[in-house]
Design a protein around this motif. Structure first.
Motif, PDB file in Angstrom:
ATOM      1  N   GLU A  35      12.172   9.042   5.235  1.00 32.33           N
ATOM      2  CA  GLU A  35      11.962   9.880   6.416  1.00 32.33           C
ATOM      3  C   GLU A  35      10.540  10.438   6.437  1.00 32.33           C
ATOM      4  O   GLU A  35       9.861  10.388   7.461  1.00 32.33           O
ATOM      5  CB  GLU A  35      12.941  11.050   6.437  1.00 32.33           C
ATOM      6  CG  GLU A  35      14.328  10.707   6.886  1.00 32.33           C
ATOM      7  CD  GLU A  35      15.178  11.953   6.996  1.00 32.33           C
ATOM      8  OE1 GLU A  35      15.019  12.692   7.991  1.00 32.33           O
ATOM      9  OE2 GLU A  35      15.998  12.198   6.093  1.00 32.33           O
ATOM     10  N   ALA A  36      10.106  10.974   5.307  1.00 32.13           N
ATOM     11  CA  ALA A  36       8.773  11.583   5.217  1.00 32.13           C
ATOM     12  C   ALA A  36       7.675  10.557   5.486  1.00 32.13           C
ATOM     13  O   ALA A  36       6.642  10.884   6.075  1.00 32.13           O
ATOM     14  CB  ALA A  36       8.582  12.219   3.845  1.00 32.13           C
ATOM     15  N   ASP A  37       7.903   9.315   5.071  1.00 33.12           N
ATOM     16  CA  ASP A  37       6.892   8.263   5.231  1.00 33.12           C
ATOM     17  C   ASP A  37       6.976   7.543   6.570  1.00 33.12           C
ATOM     18  O   ASP A  37       6.167   6.661   6.853  1.00 33.12           O
ATOM     19  CB  ASP A  37       7.007   7.240   4.090  1.00 33.12           C
ATOM     20  CG  ASP A  37       6.543   7.815   2.761  1.00 33.12           C
ATOM     21  OD1 ASP A  37       5.883   8.870   2.751  1.00 33.12           O
ATOM     22  OD2 ASP A  37       6.830   7.186   1.730  1.00 33.12           O
ATOM     23  N   GLY A  38       7.952   7.888   7.402  1.00 31.86           N
ATOM     24  CA  GLY A  38       8.048   7.270   8.722  1.00 31.86           C
ATOM     25  C   GLY A  38       8.757   5.934   8.749  1.00 31.86           C
ATOM     26  O   GLY A  38       8.684   5.216   9.741  1.00 31.86           O
ATOM     27  N   HIS A  58       0.781  -1.226   0.000  1.00 31.28           N
ATOM     28  CA  HIS A  58       0.000   0.000   0.000  1.00 31.28           C
ATOM     29  C   HIS A  58       0.823   1.291   0.000  1.00 31.28           C
ATOM     30  O   HIS A  58       0.268   2.374  -0.026  1.00 31.28           O
ATOM     31  CB  HIS A  58      -0.956   0.019   1.197  1.00 31.28           C
ATOM     32  CG  HIS A  58      -0.264   0.100   2.519  1.00 31.28           C
ATOM     33  ND1 HIS A  58       0.135  -1.019   3.195  1.00 31.28           N
ATOM     34  CD2 HIS A  58       0.105   1.145   3.286  1.00 31.28           C
ATOM     35  CE1 HIS A  58       0.719  -0.654   4.328  1.00 31.28           C
ATOM     36  NE2 HIS A  58       0.706   0.658   4.404  1.00 31.28           N
ATOM     37  N   VAL A  59       2.158   1.224   0.018  1.00 33.99           N
ATOM     38  CA  VAL A  59       2.952   2.446   0.125  1.00 33.99           C
ATOM     39  C   VAL A  59       3.385   3.016  -1.220  1.00 33.99           C
ATOM     40  O   VAL A  59       3.871   4.131  -1.281  1.00 33.99           O
ATOM     41  CB  VAL A  59       4.174   2.258   1.030  1.00 33.99           C
ATOM     42  CG1 VAL A  59       3.749   1.969   2.441  1.00 33.99           C
ATOM     43  CG2 VAL A  59       5.107   1.211   0.507  1.00 33.99           C
ATOM     44  N   GLY A  60       3.255   2.262  -2.289  1.00 34.25           N
ATOM     45  CA  GLY A  60       3.609   2.776  -3.604  1.00 34.25           C
ATOM     46  C   GLY A  60       5.094   2.755  -3.927  1.00 34.25           C
ATOM     47  O   GLY A  60       5.539   3.472  -4.813  1.00 34.25           O
ATOM     48  N   TYR A  61       5.895   1.967  -3.210  1.00 32.08           N
ATOM     49  CA  TYR A  61       7.322   1.842  -3.513  1.00 32.08           C
ATOM     50  C   TYR A  61       7.476   0.752  -4.563  1.00 32.08           C
ATOM     51  O   TYR A  61       7.811  -0.380  -4.270  1.00 32.08           O
ATOM     52  CB  TYR A  61       8.131   1.456  -2.278  1.00 32.08           C
ATOM     53  CG  TYR A  61       8.144   2.469  -1.153  1.00 32.08           C
ATOM     54  CD1 TYR A  61       7.787   3.797  -1.360  1.00 32.08           C
ATOM     55  CD2 TYR A  61       8.541   2.096   0.118  1.00 32.08           C
ATOM     56  CE1 TYR A  61       7.817   4.712  -0.330  1.00 32.08           C
ATOM     57  CE2 TYR A  61       8.576   3.009   1.156  1.00 32.08           C
ATOM     58  CZ  TYR A  61       8.215   4.307   0.926  1.00 32.08           C
ATOM     59  OH  TYR A  61       8.249   5.208   1.967  1.00 32.08           O
ATOM     60  N   VAL A  82       4.975   2.902   7.628  1.00 29.60           N
ATOM     61  CA  VAL A  82       4.876   3.549   6.332  1.00 29.60           C
ATOM     62  C   VAL A  82       3.513   4.206   6.164  1.00 29.60           C
ATOM     63  O   VAL A  82       2.501   3.690   6.636  1.00 29.60           O
ATOM     64  CB  VAL A  82       5.121   2.575   5.159  1.00 29.60           C
ATOM     65  CG1 VAL A  82       6.587   2.201   5.079  1.00 29.60           C
ATOM     66  CG2 VAL A  82       4.288   1.323   5.307  1.00 29.60           C
ATOM     67  N   THR A  83       3.523   5.318   5.496  1.00 23.32           N
ATOM     68  CA  THR A  83       2.299   6.046   5.215  1.00 23.32           C
ATOM     69  C   THR A  83       1.684   5.469   3.936  1.00 23.32           C
ATOM     70  O   THR A  83       2.370   5.365   2.930  1.00 23.32           O
ATOM     71  CB  THR A  83       2.591   7.539   5.014  1.00 23.32           C
ATOM     72  OG1 THR A  83       3.286   8.000   6.164  1.00 23.32           O
ATOM     73  CG2 THR A  83       1.334   8.337   4.802  1.00 23.32           C
ATOM     74  N   PRO A  84       0.405   5.095   3.963  1.00 23.89           N
ATOM     75  CA  PRO A  84      -0.218   4.535   2.759  1.00 23.89           C
ATOM     76  C   PRO A  84      -0.222   5.535   1.602  1.00 23.89           C
ATOM     77  O   PRO A  84      -0.373   6.735   1.808  1.00 23.89           O
ATOM     78  CB  PRO A  84      -1.653   4.219   3.191  1.00 23.89           C
ATOM     79  CG  PRO A  84      -1.606   4.165   4.671  1.00 23.89           C
ATOM     80  CD  PRO A  84      -0.510   5.088   5.095  1.00 23.89           C
ATOM     81  N   SER A  85      -0.046   5.010   0.407  1.00 24.73           N
ATOM     82  CA  SER A  85      -0.110   5.828  -0.794  1.00 24.73           C
ATOM     83  C   SER A  85      -1.577   5.964  -1.209  1.00 24.73           C
ATOM     84  O   SER A  85      -2.343   5.023  -1.123  1.00 24.73           O
ATOM     85  CB  SER A  85       0.677   5.133  -1.917  1.00 24.73           C
ATOM     86  OG  SER A  85       0.436   5.763  -3.133  1.00 24.73           O
ATOM     87  N   TYR A 128      20.562   7.199  11.377  1.00 20.82           N
ATOM     88  CA  TYR A 128      19.126   6.977  11.289  1.00 20.82           C
ATOM     89  C   TYR A 128      18.696   5.892  12.257  1.00 20.82           C
ATOM     90  O   TYR A 128      19.499   5.076  12.694  1.00 20.82           O
ATOM     91  CB  TYR A 128      18.734   6.528   9.878  1.00 20.82           C
ATOM     92  CG  TYR A 128      19.003   7.552   8.810  1.00 20.82           C
ATOM     93  CD1 TYR A 128      18.081   8.555   8.535  1.00 20.82           C
ATOM     94  CD2 TYR A 128      20.178   7.513   8.063  1.00 20.82           C
ATOM     95  CE1 TYR A 128      18.316   9.491   7.550  1.00 20.82           C
ATOM     96  CE2 TYR A 128      20.425   8.453   7.082  1.00 20.82           C
ATOM     97  CZ  TYR A 128      19.498   9.439   6.817  1.00 20.82           C
ATOM     98  OH  TYR A 128      19.733  10.372   5.841  1.00 20.82           O
ATOM     99  N   GLU A 129      17.393   5.880  12.518  1.00 21.98           N
ATOM    100  CA  GLU A 129      16.779   4.794  13.265  1.00 21.98           C
ATOM    101  C   GLU A 129      15.669   4.214  12.400  1.00 21.98           C
ATOM    102  O   GLU A 129      14.880   4.952  11.806  1.00 21.98           O
ATOM    103  CB  GLU A 129      16.183   5.301  14.577  1.00 21.98           C
ATOM    104  CG  GLU A 129      15.510   4.211  15.383  1.00 21.98           C
ATOM    105  CD  GLU A 129      14.856   4.728  16.658  1.00 21.98           C
ATOM    106  OE1 GLU A 129      14.086   3.958  17.258  1.00 21.98           O
ATOM    107  OE2 GLU A 129      15.109   5.888  17.038  1.00 21.98           O
ATOM    108  N   TRP A 130      15.633   2.896  12.305  1.00 20.63           N
ATOM    109  CA  TRP A 130      14.590   2.201  11.548  1.00 20.63           C
ATOM    110  C   TRP A 130      13.322   2.189  12.393  1.00 20.63           C
ATOM    111  O   TRP A 130      13.316   1.718  13.522  1.00 20.63           O
ATOM    112  CB  TRP A 130      15.032   0.779  11.228  1.00 20.63           C
ATOM    113  CG  TRP A 130      13.956  -0.049  10.590  1.00 20.63           C
ATOM    114  CD1 TRP A 130      13.062  -0.869  11.227  1.00 20.63           C
ATOM    115  CD2 TRP A 130      13.650  -0.134   9.202  1.00 20.63           C
ATOM    116  NE1 TRP A 130      12.236  -1.454  10.315  1.00 20.63           N
ATOM    117  CE2 TRP A 130      12.570  -1.025   9.060  1.00 20.63           C
ATOM    118  CE3 TRP A 130      14.186   0.454   8.065  1.00 20.63           C
ATOM    119  CZ2 TRP A 130      12.011  -1.336   7.830  1.00 20.63           C
ATOM    120  CZ3 TRP A 130      13.641   0.134   6.839  1.00 20.63           C
ATOM    121  CH2 TRP A 130      12.568  -0.752   6.722  1.00 20.63           C
ATOM    122  N   ILE A 131      12.243   2.727  11.837  1.00 20.59           N
ATOM    123  CA  ILE A 131      10.937   2.695  12.495  1.00 20.59           C
ATOM    124  C   ILE A 131      10.055   1.661  11.824  1.00 20.59           C
ATOM    125  O   ILE A 131       9.343   0.910  12.468  1.00 20.59           O
ATOM    126  CB  ILE A 131      10.264   4.088  12.441  1.00 20.59           C
ATOM    127  CG1 ILE A 131      11.166   5.159  13.065  1.00 20.59           C
ATOM    128  CG2 ILE A 131       8.902   4.063  13.124  1.00 20.59           C
ATOM    129  CD1 ILE A 131      11.498   4.947  14.521  1.00 20.59           C
TER     130      ILE A 131
END
Length: 150
Positions: free
Chosen positions: A119-122, A68-71, A144-147, A138-141
């Motif tokens: 970064e923008a997508d969390g 769902h993230v569009g990558y 992801v923000t859905p596309s 960086y830190e891995w979270i």
């Protein structure tokens, strides 16, 4: 390895090196080894980025990129898995856009945009911004923000 396993090797090394370092006592050497061993974060001469990339390239390598993230670009999917595997040794990791770009075979500017997008997508959080020649930390979270287009 734990200290009881390491000590005999240090003793052997000190015995052989005695001809060169005759004024340095074993207690000084052993104390230095113990202190350094506790502070070490990575195996000596480890190339964590190469190890993470090789693991990320394997078929079925976790994590899979959520649909769902569009990558949808292979470079972005591989970068996603690569950054995940960099957390194998510790929660935070460092990487520069030039290092990421060279490992993925892409321009460093595109690698920079991928990092910024993550970064923008969390997916990652920048803990300390680097300046050339130092990489950002960086830190891995993994969130992801859905596309909207998916």
């Amino acid at each position: 390895a734990d200290m009881p396993m390491i000590r005999p090797h240090v003793e052997q090394w000190h015995g052989q090196a005695k001809l060169v370092i005759d004024d340095i006592q074993f207690a000084d050497v052993w104390g230095e080894v113990v202190t350094s061993w506790e502070r070490a974060k990575y195996p000596a001469f480890a190339d964590l980025l190469t190890e993470a990339l090789e693991t990320a390239k394997q078929k079925g390598s976790a994590p899979t990129v959520p649909k769902h993230v569009g990558y949808d670009e292979p470079d972005v999917e591989l970068a996603y898995r690569l950054l995940f595997w960099l957390t194998f040794y510790e929660k935070d990791f460092f990487i520069s856009c030039r290092a990421l770009g060279s490992r993925l075979g892409i321009d460093h500017k595109k690698a920079w945009r991928i990092l910024r997008m993550f970064e923008a997508d969390g997916v990652i959080v920048c803990r300390k911004r680097g300046r050339r020649p130092k990489a950002s930390r960086y830190e891995w979270i993994g969130k992801v923000t859905p596309s909207k287009r998916a």
